[in-house]
Design an enzyme around this catalytic site. Sequence first.
Site, PDB file in Angstrom:
ATOM      1  N   SER A  75     -26.799  32.543 -11.239  1.00  0.00           N
ATOM      2  CA  SER A  75     -28.133  33.120 -11.099  1.00  0.00           C
ATOM      3  C   SER A  75     -27.948  34.609 -10.881  1.00  0.00           C
ATOM      4  O   SER A  75     -27.274  35.022  -9.942  1.00  0.00           O
ATOM      5  CB  SER A  75     -28.837  32.478  -9.906  1.00  0.00           C
ATOM      6  OG  SER A  75     -30.077  33.097  -9.670  1.00  0.00           O
ATOM      7  N   LYS A 108     -28.697  32.296 -15.679  1.00  0.00           N
ATOM      8  CA  LYS A 108     -30.105  32.355 -15.260  1.00  0.00           C
ATOM      9  C   LYS A 108     -30.412  33.768 -14.825  1.00  0.00           C
ATOM     10  O   LYS A 108     -29.645  34.368 -14.067  1.00  0.00           O
ATOM     11  CB  LYS A 108     -30.312  31.366 -14.108  1.00  0.00           C
ATOM     12  CG  LYS A 108     -31.518  31.607 -13.216  1.00  0.00           C
ATOM     13  CD  LYS A 108     -31.751  30.405 -12.314  1.00  0.00           C
ATOM     14  CE  LYS A 108     -32.206  30.785 -10.934  1.00  0.00           C
ATOM     15  NZ  LYS A 108     -32.309  29.593 -10.057  1.00  0.00           N
ATOM     16  N   LYS A 125     -33.499  36.381 -13.250  1.00  0.00           N
ATOM     17  CA  LYS A 125     -34.749  36.376 -12.515  1.00  0.00           C
ATOM     18  C   LYS A 125     -35.753  37.232 -13.269  1.00  0.00           C
ATOM     19  O   LYS A 125     -35.399  38.300 -13.783  1.00  0.00           O
ATOM     20  CB  LYS A 125     -34.531  36.950 -11.110  1.00  0.00           C
ATOM     21  CG  LYS A 125     -33.634  36.084 -10.236  1.00  0.00           C
ATOM     22  CD  LYS A 125     -34.366  34.836  -9.777  1.00  0.00           C
ATOM     23  CE  LYS A 125     -33.547  34.055  -8.764  1.00  0.00           C
ATOM     24  NZ  LYS A 125     -34.284  32.895  -8.240  1.00  0.00           N
ATOM     25  N   ASP A 155     -35.974  32.447 -14.144  1.00  0.00           N
ATOM     26  CA  ASP A 155     -36.597  31.943 -12.913  1.00  0.00           C
ATOM     27  C   ASP A 155     -37.604  32.978 -12.410  1.00  0.00           C
ATOM     28  O   ASP A 155     -37.239  34.115 -12.126  1.00  0.00           O
ATOM     29  CB  ASP A 155     -35.512  31.691 -11.854  1.00  0.00           C
ATOM     30  CG  ASP A 155     -36.048  31.055 -10.577  1.00  0.00           C
ATOM     31  OD1 ASP A 155     -37.276  30.830 -10.481  1.00  0.00           O
ATOM     32  OD2 ASP A 155     -35.225  30.769  -9.676  1.00  0.00           O
ATOM     33  N   GLU A 162     -38.088  28.490 -14.882  1.00  0.00           N
ATOM     34  CA  GLU A 162     -38.133  27.878 -13.551  1.00  0.00           C
ATOM     35  C   GLU A 162     -39.289  28.447 -12.732  1.00  0.00           C
ATOM     36  O   GLU A 162     -39.458  29.661 -12.641  1.00  0.00           O
ATOM     37  CB  GLU A 162     -36.787  28.154 -12.859  1.00  0.00           C
ATOM     38  CG  GLU A 162     -36.616  27.492 -11.503  1.00  0.00           C
ATOM     39  CD  GLU A 162     -35.216  27.756 -10.914  1.00  0.00           C
ATOM     40  OE1 GLU A 162     -34.292  28.151 -11.661  1.00  0.00           O
ATOM     41  OE2 GLU A 162     -35.061  27.585  -9.694  1.00  0.00           O
ATOM     42  N   ASP A 170     -38.902  24.181  -8.923  1.00  0.00           N
ATOM     43  CA  ASP A 170     -38.027  24.428  -7.777  1.00  0.00           C
ATOM     44  C   ASP A 170     -38.902  24.353  -6.518  1.00  0.00           C
ATOM     45  O   ASP A 170     -39.030  23.269  -5.917  1.00  0.00           O
ATOM     46  CB  ASP A 170     -37.357  25.815  -7.958  1.00  0.00           C
ATOM     47  CG  ASP A 170     -36.539  26.288  -6.764  1.00  0.00           C
ATOM     48  OD1 ASP A 170     -36.542  25.631  -5.715  1.00  0.00           O
ATOM     49  OD2 ASP A 170     -35.889  27.361  -6.853  1.00  0.00           O
ATOM     50  N   LYS A 205     -32.683  21.296  -4.450  1.00  0.00           N
ATOM     51  CA  LYS A 205     -31.964  22.057  -3.425  1.00  0.00           C
ATOM     52  C   LYS A 205     -31.944  21.211  -2.167  1.00  0.00           C
ATOM     53  O   LYS A 205     -32.996  20.801  -1.673  1.00  0.00           O
ATOM     54  CB  LYS A 205     -32.670  23.387  -3.144  1.00  0.00           C
ATOM     55  CG  LYS A 205     -32.506  24.425  -4.241  1.00  0.00           C
ATOM     56  CD  LYS A 205     -33.220  25.705  -3.891  1.00  0.00           C
ATOM     57  CE  LYS A 205     -33.061  26.728  -5.021  1.00  0.00           C
ATOM     58  NZ  LYS A 205     -34.009  27.853  -4.869  1.00  0.00           N
ATOM     59  N   GLY A 245     -29.300  26.811  -5.742  1.00  0.00           N
ATOM     60  CA  GLY A 245     -28.539  27.487  -4.697  1.00  0.00           C
ATOM     61  C   GLY A 245     -29.428  28.409  -3.889  1.00  0.00           C
ATOM     62  O   GLY A 245     -30.512  28.792  -4.337  1.00  0.00           O
TER      63      GLY A 245
END
Length: 365
Positions: free
Chosen positions: A131, A157, A159, A184, A209, A234, A258, A286
């Site tokens: 990420s 991934k 952001k 995400d 996400e 998520d 998670k 994570g």
Amino acid sequence: MGIALDRIVLREIRMPLVHFFETSFGRTAERRIVIVEVCADGLSGWGEVTCGEHPFYNEEWTDSAWLILRDYAVPDALAGTSSRTSFIRGHYMARGGLEAAMWDLEARRNGVPLWKQIGGGARREIPCGVSIGIQDSVDELLTKIDTEVEAGYQRIKIKIKPGWDVLVVNQVRKRFPQIRLMADANSAYTLADADHLRRLDEFYLMMIEQPLAHDDIIDHAELQAKLATPICLDESILSAHHAEQAIRLRACHIINIKLGRVGGFAEARRIHDAAVKAGIPVWCGGMLESGVGRAHNIALSTLPGFVLPGDVSASRRYWTRDVVMPPVEVNAAGCIAVRDEPGLGYEIDHDYLESITVRREAISR
Ligand code: OSB
Ligand code: MG
């Protein structure tokens, strides 16, 4: 789990990140992590509270977790013989840190690895993704992606947030047409952005996400009907009940599990089972964990439904020195080898842990 505990030790540790981590809700440079140690019969089990330093990802933060544990969860766990903290409303990450420590202790008492204790073991190697936070420039992001792809990570991934989305993903795709890529949003959009988000469809992302509100399922269902890109939830999934509702409403095609967000292994397994039953793939998310939380995530990722690369990556991406020995390492194929020692499979570096502890409270029965 029927263990009579002698003592529980809460520690807050400070760990500076190798590089700041930025999401749509803010930037982190140093972690303040609560580590839970549960003691019985001369053995210790270890857990990590995965909340952030501020109540921005969810309602919890380091200080709220400390109080929930100290004043509610820990006294109850010492008085009883169960790891259930369901009398507490919410605060899943605080409760999850204790729950995970109890599983580790139980595994060590049985002399088995944690992955076996939780009923995992479907794979000997965990497929890993990374990420990558929002960067100061697209060039820096491209350089970071290049480094991680070269290291062998199986999916990237990034952001996103309004103003750092379509144009950025477009540049990443131009430079890396082949990689498994996802984005995400950490709840940065609303349903009014549906047309804008649909522009991401042309970049054949593995998934997007949590585009919409942290507590929403219904709007995600409406958005999913408009997108070719699969939605992964998520923040919205705190329980198996939520997972079942999201699946029933077709609000997502993938679920990120998670451990902390759902309150520990018991609920994580229930979500996993509901997803497998519905044919929904899951992966392990994570929360910038230390080696303790990372080891738990590795164990969780050995359940059969964790078929997609998770956000479980090497210690060195986050820390110059981790609290476990050896540090978590990822091989050139982008996998973490599952270890067979009892419990976490990694040793606690007690000296280092002690040196970064800024508060400690030992509570006895
Ligand atoms: O949404 O997955 C998230 C980190 C902090 C808060 C939320 C998230 C994240 C990550 C980091 O994406 C994943 C990792 O630990 O590498
Ligand atoms: Mg996320």
